[in-house]
Design a protein around this motif. Structure first.
Motif, PDB file in Angstrom:
ATOM      1  N   TRP A 136      34.811  39.915  47.256  1.00  0.00           N
ATOM      2  CA  TRP A 136      34.350  41.179  47.821  1.00  0.00           C
ATOM      3  C   TRP A 136      32.879  41.403  47.488  1.00  0.00           C
ATOM      4  CZ3 TRP A 136      32.811  45.843  45.410  1.00  0.00           C
ATOM      5  CH2 TRP A 136      32.692  46.942  46.266  1.00  0.00           C
ATOM      6  N   GLU A 139      30.823  39.315  49.767  1.00  0.00           N
ATOM      7  CA  GLU A 139      30.837  39.876  51.121  1.00  0.00           C
ATOM      8  C   GLU A 139      29.941  41.103  51.206  1.00  0.00           C
ATOM      9  OE1 GLU A 139      34.736  40.074  52.873  1.00  0.00           O
ATOM     10  OE2 GLU A 139      34.171  41.806  54.075  1.00  0.00           O
ATOM     11  N   ALA A 164      29.736  39.812  58.286  1.00  0.00           N
ATOM     12  CA  ALA A 164      29.886  39.390  56.886  1.00  0.00           C
ATOM     13  C   ALA A 164      31.321  38.961  56.611  1.00  0.00           C
ATOM     14  CB  ALA A 164      29.471  40.525  55.952  1.00  0.00           C
ATOM     15  N   ALA A 165      32.264  39.735  57.110  1.00  0.00           N
ATOM     16  CA  ALA A 165      33.669  39.385  56.897  1.00  0.00           C
ATOM     17  C   ALA A 165      34.011  38.065  57.581  1.00  0.00           C
ATOM     18  CB  ALA A 165      34.576  40.504  57.416  1.00  0.00           C
ATOM     19  N   VAL A 168      32.576  35.137  55.538  1.00  0.00           N
ATOM     20  CA  VAL A 168      33.367  34.880  54.337  1.00  0.00           C
ATOM     21  C   VAL A 168      34.699  34.237  54.694  1.00  0.00           C
ATOM     22  CG1 VAL A 168      34.610  36.006  52.455  1.00  0.00           C
ATOM     23  CG2 VAL A 168      32.256  36.662  52.967  1.00  0.00           C
TER      24      VAL A 168
END
Lengths: 251, 251
Positions: A136, A139, A164-165, A168
């Motif tokens: 997290w 991210e 970003a998610a 990742v």
DNA sequence: TCGGCTGAGGGTACTGAGTGTCGCATCCTC
DNA sequence: GAGGATGCGACACTCAGTACCCTCAGCCGA
């Protein structure tokens, strides 16, 4: 087994006199975790094997879980520095993909250690939860950078968070598949392939093209009226969609 | 303040005789958490206020953190059931977006409670870590469903993981912005807008719609050739986007 | 050389989360 | 009404994490 243990060896300028006691704790912890499991090993067991006082353990690691991820703090710092050193000449999506590759490099530097840790985190719920909080933070670092780059654009923070998610997730998809195969094969190529999928989806030139659109004369056919949209072929897709939304008068 | 506390009121068929002791624990816990903070409140404080034995707390909640998320377990079960009840006629990306809306509905059912919990999780690291593991389970449920739907496709698991992450990120982006504004405004509309962005990016239906499109004669102007797209005004936006992608010959 | 300062590490005791176990009450069933 | 199942309380225990204090080494200026 014969794996060397990473301490803080990030790309920091100064080696900073790495304390051997920290490495001894990591080595002792992993030996016991692999022998009898994470939950079956107490902090007292670790410090006894390492030959240090119990209090010293918590001086080096805030919690028992931290000893399993001794290198992530440094890697996160590297990533933050990498993103902070970015300029406007860098395409944002490509830049965050490159930042993600820093994490892969850390894993790939020590395949045996990474595979052992992966097996551990997979079967211990507490470690999995801890890993999630680490991921997290990566991210968030990527998302904050993208938010800055997308500032002013419509739905800038939304785009930043989603990309970003996606980065990742793609990175972890490739990384985990590599770890599951015991660290054989080319992890870099796998991650490149996964990140290429994300770049392909999201990377768009930043400069707005000349895009012309307008609803042509409505011709109420049997199913409703018609919209005609004219656009340059090389216009960014999202711009076209934006225009479409305006034309169609939908949110 | 006067918020009612959710227990397990999922859409299960039977109300199942919800235990009042559970609700009492949640109410007592939140009163104390808001009064003096999460870490400053012990489980003994909670059970004392609720008037039950200490052991009963851990019978209803596996950990102290669980009492902050009393309804997620049921919501996760609802989502799993929703996805399991899906058929091949459902477009996969749209389906996971609808599944995400189930989570939003749970939050929106009790805005005051949700906002209080959001403030709590934002400032307590332990709760934030716990929330991450909850979100992770939602994301895994979505990803597993998509993996099933994408089985056989090239990079099926990659696409599944990335899309699941994108859906969760978009959902959370809208949800958090709604929570940050104290639960005023239309959360559903905000989430719809965010999820539309993801659908627009990824949704690719198998069946062709009643949508006609075609590249008109290229007229190489000063900036490249031109695409003309004609579409019914009431056609679904993502369908139009799909056609656009085909026309533009982009992934 | 002395005295004090500092900083790393060790030792002890404490708080609090989570678990195992037992005993008791209630309720349901035959 | 006997017997089993279930739900709850009480106590004891382990262990992670923290606060406080101790020692000892090195280093300083006087």
């Amino acid at each position: 087994m014969g794996a060397t243990f990473p301490s803080m060896s990030s790309s920091s300028a100064v080696p900073a006199a790495k304390p051997p006691i920290r490495d001894a704790l990591v080595a002792a912890a992993f030996r016991l975790f692999l022998e009898r499991g994470f939950e079956q090993t107490t902090v007292d067991d670790i410090v006894a094997l390492a030959g240090v006082g119990r209090r010293s353990f918590f001086r080096y690691f805030p919690s028992k879980e931290d000893v399993v991820f001794p290198d992530h703090e440094g890697c996160l710092a590297d990533m933050t520095a990498f993103l902070a050193a970015s300029g406007p000449e860098h395409e944002p999506v490509r830049r965050v993909c490159d930042a993600a590759r820093l994490v892969l490099r850390m894993y790939a530097e020590n395949p045996a250690f990474s595979v052992q840790r992966y097996r551990l985190t997979r079967q211990v719920p507490g470690l999995r939860a801890y890993e999630l909080s680490v991921v997290w933070r990566y991210e968030r670092a990527l998302a904050e950078y993208l938010r800055g780059r997308f500032a002013g654009r419509p739905d800038g923070t939304l785009r930043a968070d989603v990309i970003a998610a996606a980065v990742v997730a793609a990175h972890n998809n490739a990384l985990r598949s590599w770890l599951r195969s015991d660290g054989v094969g080319d992890a870099g190529a796998a991650v490149d392939h996964a990140l290429a999928y994300v770049q392909m989806t999201y990377a768009r030139p930043a400069d707005a093209p000349a895009l012309w659109s307008g609803p042509a004369g409505a011709e109420p056919g049997p199913g409703g009226d018609v919209v005609v949209l004219v656009s340059r072929r090389d216009a960014p897709l999202w711009r076209v969609v934006q225009e479409l939304e305006t034309v169609l008068d939908r949110p």
